[in-house]
Design a protein around this motif. Structure first.
Motif, PDB file in Angstrom:
ATOM      1  N   PHE A   1       0.825  -1.208   0.000  1.00 21.89           N
ATOM      2  CA  PHE A   1       0.000   0.000   0.000  1.00 21.89           C
ATOM      3  C   PHE A   1       0.861   1.261   0.000  1.00 21.89           C
ATOM      4  O   PHE A   1       0.541   2.240  -0.684  1.00 21.89           O
TER       5      PHE A   1
ATOM      6  N   LEU B   1       1.712   3.159  -3.126  1.00 20.02           N
ATOM      7  CA  LEU B   1       0.677   3.861  -3.897  1.00 20.02           C
ATOM      8  C   LEU B   1       0.796   5.378  -3.781  1.00 20.02           C
ATOM      9  O   LEU B   1       0.142   6.109  -4.531  1.00 20.02           O
TER      10      LEU B   1
ATOM     11  N   THR C   1      -2.373  -5.155   1.009  1.00 17.91           N
ATOM     12  CA  THR C   1      -3.372  -4.068   0.983  1.00 17.91           C
ATOM     13  C   THR C   1      -3.463  -3.324   2.308  1.00 17.91           C
ATOM     14  O   THR C   1      -4.276  -2.428   2.452  1.00 17.91           O
TER      15      THR C   1
ATOM     16  N   PRO D   1      -2.849  -0.621   4.869  1.00 16.81           N
ATOM     17  CA  PRO D   1      -2.237   0.708   4.871  1.00 16.81           C
ATOM     18  C   PRO D   1      -1.327   0.889   6.071  1.00 16.81           C
ATOM     19  O   PRO D   1      -1.706   0.524   7.182  1.00 16.81           O
TER      20      PRO D   1
END
Lengths: 679, 86
Positions: free
Chosen positions: A107, A110, A358, A360
């Motif tokens: 994550f 990103l 995934t 965060p």
């Protein structure tokens, strides 16, 4: 109006033909491969044929007209300018490394996807339309015209030129470095030869035709790079999800990946491997504690082993292996300390369980997680504002026929960038799922071919290495060490595609690097020739002379950049991310306030640019180990790459305070603003 | 209306639209990141929402913002120019 329309239609026809031609060419090479054409030759074919195409476009678009040379005659339609800007924007790093980055960081990676796209909102709303309305040639031009006053306009101009050059130069070195890396990996030619090959193609293009040639080449490069990226990802997506649109399809792969991660985090074999790495780190701790004796003992031990092997007539391979170990052994105790500390950190890293893709901001504590979140925010902030202040992207909006087209052109730009950027996270997840489910748990005797191929391409820094740490003959996740670049490079083979697609990836990576390098070199040489030579040194110069000087400077800048890149400067490469922070701090406040705050004056702008730049540079020097700083110097635990978080507010404050303390701008500025603010 | 007044009106409208869109841009970016941990519990077609927003949702919104701005500004330009002729 109709003239513009027929021009647009003609362009569409040309590029459609070009795309069809490229696809046919792809089929041709695929057939050749089927007939037994060797791998290296496929690499050569892709490198040289694409470079020849770009050079041809460059030769066809040659020009020595000032308007054509600097801004492509201001007749590039929004759609094509969007495509060219997208290619200008998509760098070697986006194309080759970003997917691998997302694979490794999950994550947290990103931030790059969000930051590098969100910046275009600022470009569209705050900068591009007004630049086009202003309608000159460079970014320093704009700042110099907006901030007139007590001092000569050249003061603002020169500061802006210096900021432009510092930002663009670090960036262009990285692109040329990327060109060298791609050519040497795919054709086996020497790194420096690769650099100068790429340089030749950059020069043919921008030297002869300036912005005009660069624009039309960039459109061609965008088409190649997007085809190159999409084919393997779509294939991989079909393989795992039976859906050909990766950004929509990988939702299901994420669910499966999450299941697989749960299994691997608690797998006893994985834990065993992690324990071995932890033990290695502890051993290094002991050795570090007993320096320098441990260094002497270690060396004596290897020497002893080597002699024992030689006396015992051991296999030549073992003797060589031990000999290499001795050669690689630290030369003195100081070096041993440095090397062992690095090794210790590496082992500790490997001893950690895999993070969930995934999740965060994964962290051991609430506090650690918050630090990660703040850094994510800071990085996104810097990348966005940096994007909105990168001169080589902004100048592209001078080339559209009207303000209206400039606005639409930003939308097209982000649209074309999005096509790549929403695919990158999909690729990272698909490759990760593939590796977690089929490579992990497989037998060491049956490693897929791509592993050994890419492991041997660069012996010093292997792109991928898999060692049987716990000697059970089965691949564990913790035993796989991957470089960020391997994900994109190996995708065609992971997806089960023929080598011709790997060649295509090389062509795509080359297109991404060359298109960005083209735009950057032109920006640097135009800043030097237009802003320094013409506007500052010799305002009487004829248009012919201006273009000639520009071309000469381009040649010189290109050679210097190539020379710097050929020395493989690791430090400069780590500074590329920093270029965004520097651009944001030095240029963004002056650019944004220029239109939206009438009261901003010359003194304010000068102060703002200098203060923004200095604060940003100071923070980096203070915190980057490359400059002798350390992480201990960080404010609020913000990483040096996000130095713009401090530089930008400092720049804004300086402009506002100094402007308010000095006299309001004169009538000339008032008139310019009236012009910019009307339709 | 005198020309200068209409120019001022045009600019005021441009400015307020810019402001609103920037606010939207900021809210999307900031909340997608700041509340990522809280949002990651919920899923959307297989994606945890925070991952979806960071990987593609926010980008789609960014494109939307820019396209909307281009479209609205063109209408504003046209309105201004039509008035000019009449």
């Amino acid at each position: 109006m109709t003239k513009a329309k027929t021009f647009f239609q003609r362009l569409c026809r040309y590029y459609l033909l070009y795309t069809v031609g490229f696809v046919l060419f792809l089929f041709g090479v695929a057939i050749l491969e089927h007939e037994g054409f060797p791998r290296v030759w496929i690499g050569y074919v892709f490198m040289f044929s694409t470079i020849v195409v770009y050079a041809t476009i460059g030769v066809i678009s040659r020009t020595s007209d000032v308007l054509e040379y600097y801004v492509a005659g201001r007749r590039v339609p929004a759609f094509f300018n969007g495509m060219a800007t997208a290619a200008d924007w998509i760098s070697a790093a986006s194309f080759i490394s970003l997917a691998g980055g997302l694979y490794l960081w999950g994550f947290d990676g990103l931030a790059y996807i969000m930051g590098w796209t969100g910046g275009f909102v600022l470009v569209a709303l705050l900068i591009a339309p007004y630049l086009r309305k202003f309608g000159q040639y460079t970014i320093p031009d704009y700042l110099a015209a907006r901030y007139t006053g007590q001092y000569s306009t050249n003061v603002v101009r020169v500061i802006a030129v210096i900021a432009t050059i510092i930002v663009s130069f670090t960036y262009v070195v990285a692109q040329i470095y990327g060109v060298g890396l791609i050519t040497s990996r795919f054709t086996g030619v020497d790194f420096s030869v690769g650099i100068f090959l790429g340089l030749a193609s950059i020069l043919v293009c921008s030297f002869l035709g300036g912005m005009r040639a660069v624009t039309w080449t960039q459109v061609a490069q965008y088409i190649i790079l997007i085809i190159a990226y999409m084919i393997p990802v779509v294939w991989l997506s079909m393989k795992h999800t039976n859906m050909p649109v990766p950004p929509i399809a990988y939702g299901s792969a994420i669910a499966q990946l999450t299941e697989r991660e749960k299994v691997l985090i608690d797998d006893p074999k994985e834990k065993e491997v992690r324990a071995i790495f932890r033990q290695r780190a502890y051993d290094l701790d002991d050795r570090l504690a007993s320096l320098p004796e441990s260094w002497e003992n270690g060396r004596a031990e290897i020497q002893h082993n080597l002699e024992a092997l030689k006396l015992g007539n051991a296999a030549l391979q073992d003797i060589k292996q031990t000999g290499r170990e001795l050669a690689a052994y630290p030369r003195d105790a100081d070096e041993a300390e440095r090397v062992w500390k690095e090794e210790r950190a590496l082992n500790l890293e490997l001893a950690k369980p895999p993070t969930r893709h995934t999740e965060p901001f994964p962290g051991d504590s609430e506090e650690a997680s918050n630090i990660k979140r703040n850094n994510f925010l800071a990085l996104v902030f810097c990348l966005m504002l940096g994007t909105a202040a990168l001169p080589h992207v902004l100048v592209r909006y001078y080339t559209t026929p009207s303000v209206k087209e400039a606005r639409h052109s930003v939308a097209w730009t982000l649209f074309f960038i999005m096509a790549l950027y929403i695919t990158i996270p999909a690729l990272a997840v698909l490759v990760k799922y593939d590796i977690y489910s089929s490579l992990v748990g497989s037998n060491f005797s049956q490693l897929p071919e791509w592993v050994s191929y890419w492991a041997n391409i660069d012996k010093l820094h292997p792109l991928v290495s898999i060692n049987d740490v716990n000697r059970d003959g089965i691949v564990q996740l913790a035993e796989i060490v991957m470089d960020v670049d391997i994900v994109v490079l190996a995708t065609p083979e992971i997806a089960g595609l023929p080598y011709v697609i790997s060649g295509l990836i090389a062509a795509g990576g080359l297109a991404a690097a060359l298109s960005t390098a083209d735009g950057l070199l032109l920006t640097i040489s135009n800043a030097l020739s237009h802003d320094i030579y013409y506007k500052t040194v010799d305002p009487e110069a004829s248009t012919q002379k201006r273009v000639t000087v520009s071309k000469l400077l381009l040649l010189m800048v290109a050679l210097v950049a190539a020379y710097v890149a050929s020395m493989k400067p690791g430090d400069i490469l780590s500074l590329v991310g920093a270029a965004f922070s520097l651009a944001a701090s030095a240029l963004f406040p002056a650019l944004a306030l220029g239109v939206f705050w009438k009261r901003a004056n010359q003194q304010g702008a000068i102060a703002g640019m200098l203060v923004g730049f200095s604060v940003c540079a100071y923070y980096m020097i203070h915190t980057l180990p490359a400059f002798g700083g350390s992480a201990a110097g960080q404010w609020f635990n913000i990483a040096p790459i996000s130095a713009g978080v401090f530089g930008v507010p400092a720049g804004f404050c300086a402009i506002i305070m100094v402007s308010l303390l000095t006299r309001a701008p004169d009538q000339r500025t008032e008139d310019l603003l009236k012009h910019l603010r009307s339709p | 209306m005198p020309v200068s007044d209409r120019a001022r009106l045009y600019w005021r409208r441009t400015r307020s639209m810019t402001l609103w869109l920037l606010l939207l841009w900021f809210t999307v970016t900031f909340s997608a990141i700041f509340f990522a941990r809280q949002l990651s519990v919920y899923t959307f077609l297989g994606w945890p929402i925070s991952f979806f927003m960071a990987a593609q949702g926010s980008i789609l919104i960014f494109v939307g913002i820019i396209a909307f701005y281009g479209w609205r500004m063109q209408r504003l330009d046209d309105a201004y120019n039509n008035n000019d002729e009449s």
